[in-house]
Design an enzyme around this catalytic site. Structure first.
Site, mmCIF file in Angstrom:
data_model
loop_
_atom_site.group_PDB
_atom_site.id
_atom_site.type_symbol
_atom_site.label_atom_id
_atom_site.label_comp_id
_atom_site.label_asym_id
_atom_site.label_seq_id
_atom_site.Cartn_x
_atom_site.Cartn_y
_atom_site.Cartn_z
ATOM 1 N N THR A 194 0.879 -1.180 0.000
ATOM 2 C CA THR A 194 0.000 0.000 0.000
ATOM 3 C C THR A 194 0.912 1.224 0.000
ATOM 4 O O THR A 194 2.084 1.117 0.372
ATOM 5 C CB THR A 194 -0.889 0.019 1.256
ATOM 6 O OG1 THR A 194 -0.029 -0.010 2.395
ATOM 7 C CG2 THR A 194 -1.812 -1.179 1.294
ATOM 8 N N GLU A 339 -5.738 -3.540 -1.848
ATOM 9 C CA GLU A 339 -6.248 -4.703 -1.101
ATOM 10 C C GLU A 339 -7.346 -5.453 -1.847
ATOM 11 O O GLU A 339 -7.801 -6.499 -1.410
ATOM 12 C CB GLU A 339 -6.807 -4.237 0.258
ATOM 13 C CG GLU A 339 -5.759 -3.805 1.267
ATOM 14 C CD GLU A 339 -5.415 -2.320 1.178
ATOM 15 O OE1 GLU A 339 -5.599 -1.726 0.083
ATOM 16 O OE2 GLU A 339 -4.968 -1.757 2.189
ATOM 17 N N LYS A 447 -15.065 17.554 9.916
ATOM 18 C CA LYS A 447 -16.078 17.564 10.977
ATOM 19 C C LYS A 447 -16.329 19.003 11.407
ATOM 20 O O LYS A 447 -15.494 19.627 12.054
ATOM 21 C CB LYS A 447 -15.611 16.736 12.169
ATOM 22 C CG LYS A 447 -16.711 16.481 13.157
ATOM 23 C CD LYS A 447 -16.377 15.360 14.110
ATOM 24 C CE LYS A 447 -17.663 14.812 14.704
ATOM 25 N NZ LYS A 447 -17.429 13.802 15.705
ATOM 26 N N TRP A 452 -20.682 16.058 9.444
ATOM 27 C CA TRP A 452 -19.615 15.724 8.507
ATOM 28 C C TRP A 452 -19.823 16.410 7.150
ATOM 29 O O TRP A 452 -20.934 16.445 6.632
ATOM 30 C CB TRP A 452 -19.575 14.213 8.277
ATOM 31 C CG TRP A 452 -19.171 13.454 9.502
ATOM 32 C CD1 TRP A 452 -19.999 12.748 10.338
ATOM 33 C CD2 TRP A 452 -17.867 13.329 10.053
ATOM 34 N NE1 TRP A 452 -19.273 12.187 11.359
ATOM 35 C CE2 TRP A 452 -17.954 12.524 11.208
ATOM 36 C CE3 TRP A 452 -16.606 13.822 9.677
ATOM 37 C CZ2 TRP A 452 -16.856 12.192 11.993
ATOM 38 C CZ3 TRP A 452 -15.512 13.496 10.454
ATOM 39 C CH2 TRP A 452 -15.638 12.693 11.603
HETATM 40 P P1 AMP Z 1 -4.819 2.485 -3.502
HETATM 41 O O1 AMP Z 1 -4.782 1.229 -2.739
HETATM 42 O O2 AMP Z 1 -3.543 3.265 -3.384
HETATM 43 O O3 AMP Z 1 -5.224 2.285 -4.909
HETATM 44 O O4 AMP Z 1 -5.917 3.425 -2.820
HETATM 45 C C1 AMP Z 1 -7.232 2.988 -2.598
HETATM 46 C C2 AMP Z 1 -8.082 4.157 -2.202
HETATM 47 O O5 AMP Z 1 -8.220 5.061 -3.294
HETATM 48 C C3 AMP Z 1 -9.506 3.788 -1.860
HETATM 49 O O6 AMP Z 1 -9.638 3.314 -0.549
HETATM 50 C C4 AMP Z 1 -10.235 5.107 -2.071
HETATM 51 O O7 AMP Z 1 -10.066 5.971 -0.976
HETATM 52 C C5 AMP Z 1 -9.492 5.700 -3.255
HETATM 53 N N1 AMP Z 1 -10.218 5.456 -4.501
HETATM 54 C C6 AMP Z 1 -9.989 4.520 -5.430
HETATM 55 N N2 AMP Z 1 -10.841 4.642 -6.466
HETATM 56 C C7 AMP Z 1 -11.652 5.687 -6.189
HETATM 57 C C8 AMP Z 1 -12.734 6.333 -6.857
HETATM 58 N N3 AMP Z 1 -13.158 5.958 -8.060
HETATM 59 N N4 AMP Z 1 -13.333 7.366 -6.228
HETATM 60 C C9 AMP Z 1 -12.922 7.786 -5.024
HETATM 61 N N5 AMP Z 1 -11.891 7.251 -4.351
HETATM 62 C C10 AMP Z 1 -11.261 6.206 -4.922
#
Ligand code: AMP
Length: 549
Positions: A194, A339, A447, A452
């Site tokens: 991550t 994940e 907040k 929110w």
């Molecule tokens: P990563 O593991 O680095 O790809 O990050 C995942 C996170 O990216 C998710 O938990 C979301 O917060 C954000 N994310 C991924 N796709 C979207 C989307 N289409 N719209 C909003 N947030 C997204």
């Protein structure tokens, strides 16, 4: 035959393990002549076919075995989207080892931490990342060899990298046909960390089975809708959750694949798309914002690109509109995570949406869509109680499925879960028709006075202003309300929009108390290693914005 007593009779179909090499074998055997085109470091184009890729991947698998790489060993890559990286995707996983794709945009200490944490046996790298390898090699004593993705002549001048080898020399030393081994489909095949914006990065270990099931689901018409007639160009890097699975999906459908290499600027991407007839692409919003600006400036229009997946962060509606209206490109909004391999939901309209007025259809297109078969989701409150799918109630988004993580690398199974569900860390609403909308990362929610405010909605409104190129909304400490929204904005080149005009733009679009308290103009926004805005950095930088005169 085995006696099953009173229990159900088992099915009697062939049990062939779902192994990643079966994708490459299929592409070679049934669409072997279809092309794979990659942009090299020097800008030239390398061309071969799925058959060519298969035979080189087999030779590399033989070379890895000779180097002593065994089942379960980790082998790291620091590389752009290119043909040698693709061969490694198949060669490393194909012998039962684990490809650990590393994001080169991380800091040197983070890179060394990940290489040591993963206990990588070898590191393969592109010439353009040589300086990084020179900086970290001495901090990674467990790495048995560093392999340059090039030929022997290119090793010249690479001082300070011990146990250095050239990829092409390893391939040339191979003779005979390598036979792919067959093993359990639950074996690990890939490792991604991550991005670690908060705390140390955590490893997610994919299996052959999860990867193949994800590939099957992702090509379906209501998902990415891929076919052998597509020319697929993943702009999303092969070090960002396996380029969202496209190197596997492309082999599954036997599509032509175009890999853009290090040239990720708007001009190069556009030129490659046009030259190779790309029909389908994928990337995070920041890449598309850059590309669209370039096209607008140069008055260019795509001629073959029909669809693009945008995900990784919320796609601003203004970007969706401009790709749709100016270029006729269908934007497919998708949600996923490292994940989740990564795809969980994809937004494609359903038959019952077709008769809705255009504005309502647009509103649906802006959601992150429906889950793919293989993933389930729910939203829960702070106590874990499931919330209704009414499009209004917000909750923490939880997912489970065949390609969702169960535990981070080196943790006990089940460790990443809550009651069997994986908490995404996102807050969402779900409409009665199952279309999910991400309100925010829970850490980014603002907040204000006990209520929110979602930052994404405010950013989307700001980005719809013609003078705004990029916007991020953050919660800033406020002595009375606890936090209030503050907008941080990059103006479009030449635009002169000011605070008053921008705040006026919010009138009638959100409740008054949602309107940002301040607008701060900056030259650029800090981006993380996968091209997402680093809001924690902005919160630190502007934490006193509302209390200091
Ligand atoms: P990563 O593991 O680095 O790809 O990050 C995942 C996170 O990216 C998710 O938990 C979301 O917060 C954000 N994310 C991924 N796709 C979207 C989307 N289409 N719209 C909003 N947030 C997204």
């Amino acid at each position: 035959m085995q006696d099953y007593g009173n229990s159900p009779v088992p099915g009697q179909m062939m049990r062939r393990p779902l192994l990643i090499t079966s994708l490459l074998h299929h592409a070679d055997r049934h669409c072997g002549a279809r092309e794979i085109v990659s942009r090299c470091d020097d800008g030239s184009l390398h061309r071969y076919t799925w058959s060519g890729c298969h035979s080189r991947a087999k030779a590399m698998a033989g070379a890895l075995s000779k180097l002593g790489v065994c089942m379960g060993d980790r082998v790291a890559t620091l590389a752009w989207n290119g043909h040698r990286h693709l061969e490694l995707y198949y060669a490393i996983s194909g012998i039962g080892a684990v490809i650990h794709t590393i994001n080169p945009r991380l800091h040197a200490e983070q890179l060394a931490f990940m290489i040591n944490d993963a206990d990588d046996a070898y590191l393969f790298f592109d010439r353009s990342f040589a300086a990084i390898v020179q900086a970290i090699a001495q901090h990674c004593p467990g790495v048995k060899g560093f392999v340059l993705l090039g030929d022997e002549a290119e090793l010249a001048g690479l001082d300070g990298i011990p146990r250095l080898m050239a990829y092409e020399a390893l391939l040339q030393a191979q003779d005979g046909d390598f036979a792919w081994p067959v093993f359990d489909e639950d074996a690990a095949c890939g490792l991604c960390y991550t991005s670690g914006t908060t705390g140390l990065p955590k490893g997610v270990l994919y299996s052959h089975r999860s990867t193949i099931l994800h590939a099957y689901a992702s090509v379906a018409p209501d998902a990415l809708g891929l076919s052998s007639r597509d020319v697929i160009m993943p702009v999303v890097p092969m070090f960002h959750v396996n380029a969202w699975g496209l190197p596997y999906a492309a082999a599954l459908v036997g599509a032509k694949l175009v890999l853009p290499g290090p040239a990720m600027d708007g001009a190069s991407l556009f030129e490659l798309c046009e030259r190779e007839g790309v029909t389908f692409s994928a990337g995070v919003p920041t890449i598309w914002l850059g590309l669209v600006n370039h096209l607008r400036e140069k008055k260019l229009v795509f001629s073959t690109l029909a669809r693009t997946v945008i995900g990784g962060s919320a796609c601003p509606p203004a970007l969706m509109d401009s790709l749709g209206e100016e270029h006729g490109i269908e934007v497919i909004h998708a949600f996923g995570m490292t994940e989740i391999s990564p795809i969980a939901t994809v937004c494609r309209l359903q038959p019952e949406h077709q008769s809705l007025p255009p504005r309502e259809q647009d509103a649906i297109r802006r959601t992150q869509g429906r889950v793919l078969y293989g993933v389930d989701m729910k939203i829960v409150d702070d106590e874990g109680k499931e919330q209704p799918w009414d499009g209004i109630s917000r909750g923490h988004l939880m997912v489970r499925g065949q390609w969702v993580v169960e535990a981070y690398f080196r943790q006990a199974l089940g460790e990443a879960l809550q009651d069997g569900w994986f908490p995404t860390g996102d807050v969402a609403t779900i409409r009665p028709d199952g279309f999910m909308h991400i309100a925010d990362r829970s850490k980014d929610l603002i907040k204000s006075g006990g209520e929110w405010i979602g930052s994404i909605d405010l950013e989307n409104i700001a980005m719809a202003h013609p003078g705004v190129q990029q916007a991020a909304c953050i919660g800033v400490f406020h002595p009375k309300w606890e936090e209030r929204p503050v907008l941080v904005v990059v103006r479009r080149p030449g635009a002169e929009v000011g605070k008053a005009e921008l705040l006026e733009h919010f009138v009638g679009k959100v409740a008054r108390w949602w309107t940002p308290d301040d607008v701060l103009f900056v030259d650029s926004l800090p981006l993380g290693p996968t091209g997402k805005i680093l809001k924690n950095r902005l919160r630190e930088q502007f934490r006193d914005a509302l209390t200091q005169p």
